[in-house]
Structure formats: C-alpha cells, structure tokens
Scaffold this motif. Sequence first.
Motif, PDB file in Angstrom:
ATOM      1  N   VAL A   6       0.679  -1.112   0.145  1.00 40.86           N
ATOM      2  CA  VAL A   6      -0.123   0.282   0.184  1.00 40.86           C
ATOM      3  C   VAL A   6       0.741   1.587  -0.209  1.00 40.86           C
ATOM      4  O   VAL A   6       0.105   2.105  -0.424  1.00 40.86           O
ATOM      5  CB  VAL A   6      -0.562   0.158   0.867  1.00 40.86           C
ATOM      6  CG1 VAL A   6      -1.763   1.251   1.190  1.00 40.86           C
ATOM      7  CG2 VAL A   6      -1.827  -1.132   0.891  1.00 40.86           C
ATOM      8  N   ASN A   7       1.735   0.542   0.426  1.00 39.89           N
ATOM      9  CA  ASN A   7       3.045   2.106   0.764  1.00 39.89           C
ATOM     10  C   ASN A   7       3.071   2.910  -0.838  1.00 39.89           C
ATOM     11  O   ASN A   7       3.649   2.291  -1.543  1.00 39.89           O
ATOM     12  CB  ASN A   7       4.469   2.404   1.476  1.00 39.89           C
ATOM     13  CG  ASN A   7       5.167   2.875   1.220  1.00 39.89           C
ATOM     14  OD1 ASN A   7       5.157   4.538   1.965  1.00 39.89           O
ATOM     15  ND2 ASN A   7       6.707   3.244   1.662  1.00 39.89           N
ATOM     16  N   GLN A   8       2.415   4.397  -1.183  1.00 41.29           N
ATOM     17  CA  GLN A   8       2.944   4.538  -1.782  1.00 41.29           C
ATOM     18  C   GLN A   8       1.572   4.593  -3.293  1.00 41.29           C
ATOM     19  O   GLN A   8       2.087   5.679  -4.188  1.00 41.29           O
ATOM     20  CB  GLN A   8       4.337   5.171  -2.865  1.00 41.29           C
ATOM     21  CG  GLN A   8       5.043   5.096  -1.861  1.00 41.29           C
ATOM     22  CD  GLN A   8       6.166   6.297  -2.462  1.00 41.29           C
ATOM     23  OE1 GLN A   8       6.630   5.866  -3.404  1.00 41.29           O
ATOM     24  NE2 GLN A   8       7.158   7.137  -1.508  1.00 41.29           N
ATOM     25  N   ILE A   9       1.136   3.677  -3.323  1.00 40.67           N
ATOM     26  CA  ILE A   9      -0.010   3.492  -4.099  1.00 40.67           C
ATOM     27  C   ILE A   9      -0.878   4.561  -4.357  1.00 40.67           C
ATOM     28  O   ILE A   9      -1.402   5.093  -2.958  1.00 40.67           O
ATOM     29  CB  ILE A   9      -0.745   2.346  -3.780  1.00 40.67           C
ATOM     30  CG1 ILE A   9      -1.719   2.213  -3.157  1.00 40.67           C
ATOM     31  CG2 ILE A   9       0.366   1.285  -4.214  1.00 40.67           C
ATOM     32  CD1 ILE A   9      -2.926   0.554  -3.218  1.00 40.67           C
ATOM     33  N   VAL A  10      -0.954   5.119  -5.225  1.00 42.18           N
ATOM     34  CA  VAL A  10      -3.018   6.286  -5.301  1.00 42.18           C
ATOM     35  C   VAL A  10      -4.135   4.642  -4.804  1.00 42.18           C
ATOM     36  O   VAL A  10      -4.868   4.340  -5.494  1.00 42.18           O
ATOM     37  CB  VAL A  10      -2.753   6.381  -6.636  1.00 42.18           C
ATOM     38  CG1 VAL A  10      -4.138   7.465  -6.527  1.00 42.18           C
ATOM     39  CG2 VAL A  10      -1.186   7.294  -6.643  1.00 42.18           C
ATOM     40  N   THR A  11      -4.569   5.422  -4.073  1.00 40.05           N
ATOM     41  CA  THR A  11      -6.048   4.521  -3.723  1.00 40.05           C
ATOM     42  C   THR A  11      -7.323   5.987  -3.746  1.00 40.05           C
ATOM     43  O   THR A  11      -7.335   6.773  -3.095  1.00 40.05           O
ATOM     44  CB  THR A  11      -5.892   4.125  -2.014  1.00 40.05           C
ATOM     45  OG1 THR A  11      -5.490   4.089  -1.921  1.00 40.05           O
ATOM     46  CG2 THR A  11      -7.561   3.405  -1.735  1.00 40.05           C
ATOM     47  N   GLN A  12      -8.213   5.129  -4.787  1.00 40.90           N
ATOM     48  CA  GLN A  12      -8.955   6.390  -4.855  1.00 40.90           C
ATOM     49  C   GLN A  12     -10.751   5.911  -4.035  1.00 40.90           C
ATOM     50  O   GLN A  12     -10.579   4.614  -4.371  1.00 40.90           O
ATOM     51  CB  GLN A  12      -9.494   6.573  -6.106  1.00 40.90           C
ATOM     52  CG  GLN A  12     -10.481   7.443  -6.406  1.00 40.90           C
ATOM     53  CD  GLN A  12     -10.405   8.193  -8.008  1.00 40.90           C
ATOM     54  OE1 GLN A  12      -9.384   8.561  -8.553  1.00 40.90           O
ATOM     55  NE2 GLN A  12     -11.571   7.794  -8.733  1.00 40.90           N
ATOM     56  N   VAL A  13     -11.571   6.773  -3.455  1.00 40.28           N
ATOM     57  CA  VAL A  13     -12.114   6.014  -2.598  1.00 40.28           C
ATOM     58  C   VAL A  13     -13.730   6.745  -2.435  1.00 40.28           C
ATOM     59  O   VAL A  13     -13.340   8.461  -2.262  1.00 40.28           O
ATOM     60  CB  VAL A  13     -11.932   6.583  -1.314  1.00 40.28           C
ATOM     61  CG1 VAL A  13     -12.470   5.295   0.115  1.00 40.28           C
ATOM     62  CG2 VAL A  13     -10.598   5.927  -0.346  1.00 40.28           C
ATOM     63  N   THR A  14     -14.078   6.402  -3.582  1.00 38.19           N
ATOM     64  CA  THR A  14     -16.053   7.519  -3.149  1.00 38.19           C
ATOM     65  C   THR A  14     -16.587   7.310  -2.482  1.00 38.19           C
ATOM     66  O   THR A  14     -16.236   5.992  -1.503  1.00 38.19           O
ATOM     67  CB  THR A  14     -16.668   6.924  -4.436  1.00 38.19           C
ATOM     68  OG1 THR A  14     -17.423   5.584  -4.063  1.00 38.19           O
ATOM     69  CG2 THR A  14     -14.936   6.533  -5.803  1.00 38.19           C
TER      70      THR A  14
END
Length: 308
Positions: A6-14
């Motif tokens: 998860v480190n540095q990944i781009v997570t998009q949360v609606t």
Amino acid sequence: MGEMIVNQIVTQVTGGSSGIGKCIAIECYKQGAFITLVARNEDKLLQAKKEIEKHSINDKQVVLCISVDVSQDYSQVENVIKQAQEKLGPVDMLVNCAGMSLSGKFEDLEVSTFERLMSINYLGSVYPSRAVIATMKERRMGRVVFVSSQAGQLGLFGYTAYSSSKFALRGLAEALQMEVKPYNVYVTVAYPPDTDTPGFAKENQTKPLETRLISETTSVCKPEQVAKQIVKDAVQGNFNSSIGSDGYMLSSLTCGMAPVTSIMEGLQQVVTMGLFRMIALFYLGSFDSIVRRCMMQKAKLETVDKTA
Ligand SMILES: NC(=O)C1=CN([C@@H]2O[C@H](COP(=O)(O)OP(=O)(O)OC[C@H]3O[C@@H](n4cnc5c(N)ncnc54)[C@H](OP(=O)(O)O)[C@@H]3O)[C@@H](O)[C@H]2O)C=CC1
Ligand SMILES: CCCCCCCCCCCCCCCC(=O)[C@@H](N)CO
C-alpha cells in the motif's frame, strides 16, 4: 497473485468523506498511500481531508478532494478522475463506497426511491470503475473494490429497494473479475453488517420495526474494523470480504459461482455448505416469526382503535 504494497500507491475512495469510506481512506493513509476522496459535499470533504492528514507516515503523502456526484453523468465522473490522475498518477486501488440505504415496505417506498438507490449504489460504482479499468489493465495491476452489504447476500423485510441495488454489485463484480484476472487486476466485493456511521444513523430514522428487529439479530460493527478488513482483503486480492461469524457463514452459504482465492477457501465452502444451510433455516424461521408477530400486533392495535 501478488500482494499489493500500500505504501505510495494511489487509492481513490468514493464516499471517502464519511463513515466506512473515510475509515478506509485513513487505513490506507496509515500504510503510506496517496488518497483521492470523492463525494459531493465540499465541506465534508475538507473536514475528512484534515482528519485523514493527521495519520500521515511521511511528508510526501497527499489527500486530494474531488466533489462530484458519482451517480449522475458518466462523462463528468470520467473527467474529474482524469484530472486527479494528472496530479497523482494512475489509480492503483479504487474503492467504490459511495452509497445509501432507504428502507420501508415495498408499497410504501416511492418508485423514485428504487431509481435513486439503483443510481447511487449500482451506477455510482459502475461509472468510476469504468473510468479507471482500462489503465489498470494496461499497467497489469490494480484493485477495484465494491462495497455491497450483508443485505446484498440475502433479502430482508424493508430492503426491497436497497437489497436489489446491492445484489447488482455482486453480478457486476463476478463478471468483471473474470475479464480482468489475466491482466493481474483483482476485484473485491465487501459485505459489511450494520456499521455505526452517519449513514446508518440516518437510515435508522425511517427503518420499519420489522427491519430493526431482524437486524438486531446481529451486532453493530465499528467502521474502523470494517475498513481494516476491506483494505486487507483488497490488498490480498480476495474476491470476498466479510466480517464476523455471520459474515463468514453468509459468504460461504451464498458463494454460488463466485471465484475463489485459494484452494482452502473452496474446500471450506464445500465442507460447510450443508451445515450453514441448516443454520440459515433457523434464522429464516425466526425472521418470518418476527414479521408475523409485528403483523398481529398491528392488527390488534387497529381493533383496539376501532372499538375505542
Ligand atoms: N453503515 C452500514 O450499516 C452499512 C453500510 N454499507 C454501505 O457502505 C457504504 C458507506 O456507508 P456509510 O459509511 O454508512 O455511509 P455514510 O452516509 O456515512 O457516507 C456515505 C458517503 O458517500 C458519499 N456519497 C453519497 N452519495 C454520493 C453520490 N451520489 N456521489 C458521490 N458521493 C456520494 C457521501 O458524501 P456526500 O453526501 O457529500 O456525497 C459520504 O461520503 C454505502 O454504500 C452503504 O450502503 C454496507 C453495509 C452496512
Ligand atoms: C448461516 C446464515 C446466517 C445468517 C445471519 C444473517 C443475519 C442478517 C442480518 C442482516 C442485517 C442487515 C445488514 C444490512 C446493513 C446495511 O447495509 C445497512 N445498515 C446500510 O445502512
């Protein structure tokens, strides 16, 4: 299947400005992710951003806010996601958590409620996913999470509009998973139980007595706990994400033709299926008797009213 770091990944949360979505964003941020929050209300977005930023683990981390209605216009959703990608880079993990619940008896619910819940809960998950999936396939990596509900695994009194919109996500997820698996993209469907959030408090204001009594069979979860489980399952690439012993039984019992993540998972389903069906029959019996008792209670009150 590789685990995702998860480190540095781009997570998009609606739905990332409140409840389960906000807790998912915090959980990812704590592990070093870059976050995009998607929701409508800008004040709530900014407030959530501030709260999430308290959990940073390095000074490069960013929380970006996008104000958009995920259920209305596909081209608008696509545009804002493109803009966000220009700032933060491609989305590695999309969590579709925007949604809502309205309960009531079938004949009491407005027809527009069926349309609204289908738009928000179903189309509101289709649009963002459709906007990110091509890039995920090209990059040979990605995670798409759909937040369904236990009410997306069984139909309950009062949930004719809500359950169907949450069942729809399961079909979408199964079909999509089969398409994207060879591209190393993994889909997760989460089936949370009742969870203590602002959305849940609002739902309770109009919940029929029957729905309330049936739901009280299980306890209310903390959103942090639900979020932790969802992030863990998504990172591991598990198709199914559930909480607690009821959640485990429900997922085993309703596995149908869902993909399995491990041989162990498949074997467990085979071995437990009969037993869990037996337990389910007792639950169904008790739900039916709650509904019947409520009906008789109402009939009694009406005769008292008439004679008074
Ligand atoms: N709480 C529970 O008991 C359970 C909830 N779930 C599901 O989990 C999800 C989150 O629930 P919960 O945390 O309780 O909900 P909340 O009401 O607390 O939060 C909902 C979030 O979704 C956003 N949202 C709602 N509609 C839209 C829209 N049209 N476009 C963009 N964003 C939108 C809201 O922001 P804004 O209004 O500003 O747009 C908010 O950020 C839902 O899908 C719900 O069905 C599943 C099982 C149990
Ligand atoms: C072997 C089988 C065991 C079965 C046990 C089943 C217990 C079912 C209780 C269902 C509760 C409904 C949750 C809906 C949550 C939700 O989505 C809303 N709160 C959204 O706001």
